[in-house]
Write a protein that holds these residues in place. Structure first.
Motif, mmCIF file in Angstrom:
data_model
loop_
_atom_site.group_PDB
_atom_site.id
_atom_site.type_symbol
_atom_site.label_atom_id
_atom_site.label_comp_id
_atom_site.label_asym_id
_atom_site.label_seq_id
_atom_site.Cartn_x
_atom_site.Cartn_y
_atom_site.Cartn_z
ATOM 1 N N ALA A 195 0.851 -1.198 0.000
ATOM 2 C CA ALA A 195 0.000 0.000 0.000
ATOM 3 C C ALA A 195 0.882 1.241 0.000
ATOM 4 O O ALA A 195 1.779 1.376 0.834
ATOM 5 C CB ALA A 195 -0.905 -0.008 1.233
ATOM 6 N N ILE A 196 0.619 2.133 -0.941
ATOM 7 C CA ILE A 196 1.410 3.374 -1.048
ATOM 8 C C ILE A 196 0.473 4.555 -0.862
ATOM 9 O O ILE A 196 -0.576 4.629 -1.516
ATOM 10 C CB ILE A 196 2.129 3.425 -2.407
ATOM 11 C CG1 ILE A 196 3.116 2.256 -2.480
ATOM 12 C CG2 ILE A 196 2.849 4.755 -2.588
ATOM 13 C CD1 ILE A 196 3.854 2.122 -3.773
ATOM 14 N N ILE A 197 0.855 5.444 0.039
ATOM 15 C CA ILE A 197 -0.084 6.521 0.418
ATOM 16 C C ILE A 197 0.549 7.907 0.242
ATOM 17 O O ILE A 197 1.766 8.045 0.266
ATOM 18 C CB ILE A 197 -0.585 6.333 1.872
ATOM 19 C CG1 ILE A 197 0.592 6.219 2.853
ATOM 20 C CG2 ILE A 197 -1.482 5.119 1.971
ATOM 21 C CD1 ILE A 197 0.180 6.241 4.303
ATOM 22 N N GLY A 236 10.282 6.231 3.006
ATOM 23 C CA GLY A 236 11.388 6.480 2.075
ATOM 24 C C GLY A 236 10.879 7.188 0.838
ATOM 25 O O GLY A 236 9.709 7.563 0.745
ATOM 26 N N MET A 237 11.772 7.348 -0.115
ATOM 27 C CA MET A 237 11.430 8.058 -1.349
ATOM 28 C C MET A 237 10.639 7.142 -2.287
ATOM 29 O O MET A 237 10.780 5.906 -2.225
ATOM 30 C CB MET A 237 12.700 8.534 -2.064
ATOM 31 C CG MET A 237 13.613 9.378 -1.212
ATOM 32 S SD MET A 237 12.789 10.874 -0.630
ATOM 33 C CE MET A 237 13.141 10.850 1.114
ATOM 34 N N GLY A 238 9.874 7.763 -3.191
ATOM 35 C CA GLY A 238 9.049 6.975 -4.099
ATOM 36 C C GLY A 238 9.844 5.967 -4.931
ATOM 37 O O GLY A 238 9.609 4.755 -4.840
ATOM 38 N N CYS A 297 11.947 3.405 -2.553
ATOM 39 C CA CYS A 297 11.259 2.589 -1.544
ATOM 40 C C CYS A 297 9.876 2.142 -2.035
ATOM 41 O O CYS A 297 9.486 0.990 -1.829
ATOM 42 C CB CYS A 297 11.154 3.402 -0.253
ATOM 43 S SG CYS A 297 10.522 2.497 1.142
ATOM 44 N N GLY A 298 9.154 3.036 -2.717
ATOM 45 C CA GLY A 298 7.827 2.673 -3.226
ATOM 46 C C GLY A 298 7.925 1.694 -4.392
ATOM 47 O O GLY A 298 7.220 0.669 -4.426
ATOM 48 N N ALA A 299 8.806 2.003 -5.328
ATOM 49 C CA ALA A 299 8.906 1.145 -6.519
ATOM 50 C C ALA A 299 9.282 -0.294 -6.165
ATOM 51 O O ALA A 299 8.639 -1.239 -6.660
ATOM 52 C CB ALA A 299 9.888 1.760 -7.518
ATOM 53 N N PRO A 300 10.292 -0.544 -5.275
ATOM 54 C CA PRO A 300 10.597 -1.937 -4.921
ATOM 55 C C PRO A 300 9.421 -2.657 -4.257
ATOM 56 O O PRO A 300 9.298 -3.876 -4.373
ATOM 57 C CB PRO A 300 11.767 -1.827 -3.939
ATOM 58 C CG PRO A 300 12.311 -0.477 -4.090
ATOM 59 C CD PRO A 300 11.250 0.406 -4.682
ATOM 60 N N PHE A 315 -2.789 2.037 -4.331
ATOM 61 C CA PHE A 315 -2.028 3.288 -4.402
ATOM 62 C C PHE A 315 -2.962 4.492 -4.371
ATOM 63 O O PHE A 315 -3.980 4.501 -5.058
ATOM 64 C CB PHE A 315 -1.223 3.290 -5.712
ATOM 65 C CG PHE A 315 -0.563 4.610 -6.025
ATOM 66 C CD1 PHE A 315 0.691 4.922 -5.513
ATOM 67 C CD2 PHE A 315 -1.194 5.541 -6.843
ATOM 68 C CE1 PHE A 315 1.297 6.146 -5.795
ATOM 69 C CE2 PHE A 315 -0.591 6.769 -7.126
ATOM 70 C CZ PHE A 315 0.655 7.068 -6.605
ATOM 71 N N THR A 316 -2.602 5.510 -3.609
ATOM 72 C CA THR A 316 -3.263 6.818 -3.720
ATOM 73 C C THR A 316 -2.180 7.864 -3.935
ATOM 74 O O THR A 316 -1.206 7.909 -3.185
ATOM 75 C CB THR A 316 -4.076 7.151 -2.454
ATOM 76 O OG1 THR A 316 -5.066 6.131 -2.262
ATOM 77 C CG2 THR A 316 -4.788 8.488 -2.601
ATOM 78 N N GLY A 317 -2.334 8.667 -4.975
ATOM 79 C CA GLY A 317 -1.342 9.699 -5.263
ATOM 80 C C GLY A 317 -1.650 10.349 -6.593
ATOM 81 O O GLY A 317 -2.807 10.395 -7.033
HETATM 82 P P1 ADP Z 1 2.447 13.727 -4.641
HETATM 83 O O1 ADP Z 1 2.782 14.566 -5.823
HETATM 84 O O2 ADP Z 1 1.135 13.996 -4.061
HETATM 85 O O3 ADP Z 1 3.545 13.572 -3.633
HETATM 86 P P2 ADP Z 1 3.010 11.123 -5.676
HETATM 87 O O4 ADP Z 1 2.128 10.337 -6.555
HETATM 88 O O5 ADP Z 1 4.336 11.511 -6.196
HETATM 89 O O6 ADP Z 1 2.125 12.332 -5.236
HETATM 90 O O7 ADP Z 1 3.249 10.378 -4.316
HETATM 91 C C1 ADP Z 1 2.322 9.524 -3.684
HETATM 92 C C2 ADP Z 1 3.071 8.364 -3.076
HETATM 93 O O8 ADP Z 1 3.690 7.621 -4.134
HETATM 94 C C3 ADP Z 1 4.198 8.759 -2.130
HETATM 95 O O9 ADP Z 1 4.227 7.839 -1.049
HETATM 96 C C4 ADP Z 1 5.427 8.602 -2.988
HETATM 97 O O10 ADP Z 1 6.615 8.346 -2.263
HETATM 98 C C5 ADP Z 1 5.056 7.393 -3.820
HETATM 99 N N1 ADP Z 1 5.823 7.254 -5.065
HETATM 100 C C6 ADP Z 1 6.408 8.219 -5.811
HETATM 101 N N2 ADP Z 1 7.040 7.696 -6.896
HETATM 102 C C7 ADP Z 1 6.842 6.353 -6.836
HETATM 103 C C8 ADP Z 1 7.222 5.248 -7.672
HETATM 104 N N3 ADP Z 1 7.944 5.412 -8.767
HETATM 105 N N4 ADP Z 1 6.818 4.011 -7.311
HETATM 106 C C9 ADP Z 1 6.070 3.826 -6.202
HETATM 107 N N5 ADP Z 1 5.689 4.812 -5.382
HETATM 108 C C10 ADP Z 1 6.063 6.067 -5.680
#
Ligand code: ADP
Length: 503
Positions: free
Chosen positions: A166-168, A224-226, A229-232, A244-246
């Protein structure tokens, strides 16, 4: 139960800075607090003062791997716990979160700059409500019997998917996390959450609180950073569902990565929600509804913000004047002060992005920027990311301010004469998250409600997401629904068919 001493207070802690310091540099994996394997951390800054209030563990693929492996081990046992018992444990979590509501509210106000009275306390309350709601749904994970043949018993059963990644985002991190974690857990999955860079603390505290009740490994949290940390997390082979929400851009990256593994994805993305006001509306209620709809108390940092308002021409001038007066009456200031209505923008980057939209609007020929409320006078807040809300008039549908999601306290009001034309304008958007209609003519309201391209249409109100009501957009606003029983069944389980030949 935890097998290591708590670095954080066990009882509710109303000293938000003390709690932020205690939460510094930590993930929560396998039932315990652990630092990032690399030892790296990044700053968490109070946007109201510009002061660093904590460090967050800077996780990477190694931390994600550790968390996912623990979650995968725990899932095997968690899935065997009877569904109703799983729900009961989640329900207990809700009770604990209620005890910590004020603590969580103060902590989220510190890290996001959201006003305590109007936003942070509300979010902390709704979070507990979401866990309470899903906690009651364990026995709704039902299958069906299928009339296949007289001598064959055919049934379907609902099974969990496995580990959920889950990515928030940062705007309502506790609530958006709850909408993912609660149904995932009740359905028998385990979860690894990647928090948002700007707001990692309150969600980490919630994870620890819930781990006092849940078996170790069911609910894990990394920060961590997207990309690092999010991508892995999305790509990890043991993650069998991604939610995912973003932003739309990142949502597309996430969906592409998940498609390489062929795992299901739920996406809650942006919005550019129209608010359509007819002259027969309840005027005072609608003006006050516009303030709520624009989420001004949250500096407009909401996917469902009514950032395009269409008002029927005969009441246009009066509506703009009354709305300006009402926003002028809102107090912008220290998020932790009970008198404050409006807090801050989350980060310098977001602040500059919103300022650029405002500058573009002001530079457009024929446009008027009605700047509302007042900057706080407290010198301690002079570095705070406060922006005066702006109501634009005189912009048309071709403006970027009408087309793009700003995620700031900026709305554009336009006049309309014809319901069909305003419907066409409202639907002329890449987004389709939410919309609201304000009229006492239910025939017109319901007709337009059916024809608006949005996942959520409200007449004479514009509430944020509520437990038990499916929430999620169409078009570029996302894929799939959250917050409801159907969302839990559709997005956190799969249906297995079992056939028994008794012939
Ligand atoms: P915002 O512009 O609102 O920060 P993002 O979509 O960039 O929106 O971020 C939402 C979430 O997605 C955050 O937790 C961020 O770290 C994560 N995120 C950003 N880039 C990636 C990626 N390439 N893969 C997975 N998660 C990501």
């Amino acid at each position: 139960m935890l097998d290591t001493p708590h670095p954080t207070p066990v009882a509710p802690c109303l000293d938000q800075q003390k709690l932020a310091t205690a939460l510094s540099g930590l993930h929560f994996i396998g039932g315990r607090y652990v630092p990032a394997i690399s030892g790296q951390s990044f700053a968490v800054v109070n946007p109201a003062t510009g002061i660093e209030v904590a460090r967050a563990a800077e996780g990477d693929a190694q931390d994600v791997d550790a968390a996912v492996r623990d979650a995968a081990r725990a899932q095997k046992e968690w899935a065997k716990v009877p569904a109703r018992k799983r729900g009961a444990l989640v329900h207990q979590c809700a009770a604990l979160l209620k005890e910590h509501q004020e603590e969580l509210a103060r902590l989220i106000a510190l890290e996001t700059g959201k006003a305590l009275r109007t936003e942070s306390r509300v979010e902390a309350g709704v979070v507990a409500d979401v866990f309470e709601f899903f906690g009651g749904l364990g026995s709704e994970l039902k299958g069906e019997s299928v009339p296949f043949a007289p001598n064959v018993l055919s049934v379907t059963v609902r099974e969990p998917l496995g580990v959920v990644g889950a990515i928030i985002p940062w705007n309502v991190p506790m609530l958006l996390m709850a909408l993912k974690v609660a149904p995932a857990l009740v359905a028998g999955n385990t979860v690894v959450v990647k928090s948002a860079e700007e707001a990692p603390l309150a969600v980490l505290r919630i994870c620890e609180l819930m781990n006092r009740i849940l078996p170790a490994g069911c609910f894990n949290m990394v920060s961590g950073m997207g990309p690092e940390c999010g991508a892995p997390l999305v790509e990890h082979p043991l993650v069998r569902k991604v939610t995912f929400t973003g932003s739309v851009e990142t949502g597309k990256i996430v969906a592409k990565a998940a498609s390489q593994k062929l795992v299901p994805v739920t996406l809650e993305l942006g919005g550019k929600s129209p608010m359509i006001v007819f002259q027969d509306c309840d005027f005072a209620k609608t003006v006050s509804g516009a303030l709520t709809s624009m989420r001004f108390t949250r500096q407009g940092q909401s996917c469902t913000a009514a950032s395009r308002i269409y008002v029927e021409r005969p009441i246009f001038d009066a509506f703009v004047a009354e709305m300006k007066k009402a926003v002028d009456g809102m107090v912008m200031g220290d998020p932790l002060d009970e008198k404050t209505d409006i807090g801050t923008i989350i980060s310098q980057g977001q602040f500059e992005k919103v300022q650029a939209y405002i500058a573009e609007g002001k530079a457009t020929a024929g446009a008027t920027a009605h700047e509302c409320s007042a900057m706080p006078s407290d010198p301690a807040l002079k570095k705070g990311l406060f922006l005066r809300p702006v109501i634009f008039t005189g912009l048309d549908g071709s403006s970027r301010l009408v087309k793009e999601e700003i995620f700031g306290p900026v709305t554009v009001i336009q006049a309309f004469d014809d319901p069909e034309a305003v419907l066409a304008e409202a639907n002329d958007s890449d987004y389709g998250l939410a919309a609201s209609l304000w009229t006492n003519n239910l025939k017109v309201g319901l007709d337009l409600a059916h024809r608006l391209e949005a996942g959520l249409v409200q007449i004479n109100q514009n509430l944020v997401v509520q437990a038990n009501l499916s929430y999620g957009g169409v078009k570029s606003s996302g894929l799939g629904k959250e917050a409801s029983l159907e969302a839990m069944l559709e997005h956190f389980t799969h249906k297995k068919t079992i056939m028994v030949n008794m012939g």
